[in-house]
Write a protein that holds these residues in place. Structure first.
Motif, PDB file in Angstrom:
ATOM      1  N   ARG A  13       0.845  -1.206   0.000  1.00 48.36           N
ATOM      2  CA  ARG A  13       0.000   0.000   0.000  1.00 48.36           C
ATOM      3  C   ARG A  13       0.863   1.233   0.000  1.00 48.36           C
ATOM      4  NH1 ARG A  13      -0.205   2.327   5.103  1.00 48.36           N
ATOM      5  NH2 ARG A  13       0.365   0.912   6.776  1.00 48.36           N
ATOM      6  N   TRP A  14       0.296   2.325  -0.503  1.00 48.13           N
ATOM      7  CA  TRP A  14       0.926   3.639  -0.497  1.00 48.13           C
ATOM      8  C   TRP A  14       0.104   4.535   0.414  1.00 48.13           C
ATOM      9  CZ3 TRP A  14       5.276   5.956  -1.799  1.00 48.13           C
ATOM     10  CH2 TRP A  14       5.303   7.350  -1.817  1.00 48.13           C
ATOM     11  N   ASP A  16      -0.737   8.322   1.350  1.00 47.46           N
ATOM     12  CA  ASP A  16      -0.608   9.715   0.913  1.00 47.46           C
ATOM     13  C   ASP A  16      -0.461  10.677   2.089  1.00 47.46           C
ATOM     14  OD1 ASP A  16      -0.639   9.568  -1.902  1.00 47.46           O
ATOM     15  OD2 ASP A  16      -2.810   9.267  -1.891  1.00 47.46           O
ATOM     16  N   ARG A  50       2.373   2.372  -6.273  1.00 44.68           N
ATOM     17  CA  ARG A  50       0.991   1.865  -6.249  1.00 44.68           C
ATOM     18  C   ARG A  50       1.004   0.418  -5.776  1.00 44.68           C
ATOM     19  NH1 ARG A  50       1.294  -1.330 -10.416  1.00 44.68           N
ATOM     20  NH2 ARG A  50       2.431  -0.722 -12.263  1.00 44.68           N
ATOM     21  N   GLN A  53       2.800  -3.004  -7.333  1.00 46.81           N
ATOM     22  CA  GLN A  53       3.981  -2.659  -8.118  1.00 46.81           C
ATOM     23  C   GLN A  53       5.209  -3.432  -7.612  1.00 46.81           C
ATOM     24  OE1 GLN A  53       4.632   1.556  -8.094  1.00 46.81           O
ATOM     25  NE2 GLN A  53       5.866   1.503  -9.943  1.00 46.81           N
TER      26      GLN A  53
END
Length: 86
Positions: A13-14, A16, A50, A53
């Motif tokens: 997970r990213w 933000d 993302r 990836q």
């Protein structure tokens, strides 16, 4: 004692809000935190990653953000991305 190495992993997970990613790899049990500053900007454009990836991770111990490992450098590997049926 600091330990480290390089391996391939997958972005789980990213985040933000606290720019960074959680990366999983067989060589990094428990996960690896990758701060946005560790992501190779020239290959990603925005500096973000993302989920799903594939990345090359230069890692070290101790970890960060509650994970046992932290990334010193993350390079997205577009040449190793999963493809449909492969």
């Amino acid at each position: 004692m600091t330990q480290g190495g390089t391996t391939f992993g997958t972005v789980v997970r990213w985040d933000d809000e606290d720019p960074g990613a959680v990366i999983e790899a067989p060589d990094l049990p428990g996960g690896c935190w990758a701060d946005a500053a560790a992501v190779e900007q020239s290959t990603t454009g925005s500096g973000g990653l993302r989920a799903g990836q594939v990345v090359e991770v230069e890692w070290a111990r101790p970890g960060a953000h509650g994970l046992p490992f932290r990334a010193l450098r993350v390079v997205p590997r577009n040449d190793l991305q999963a493809t449909v049926g492969g």
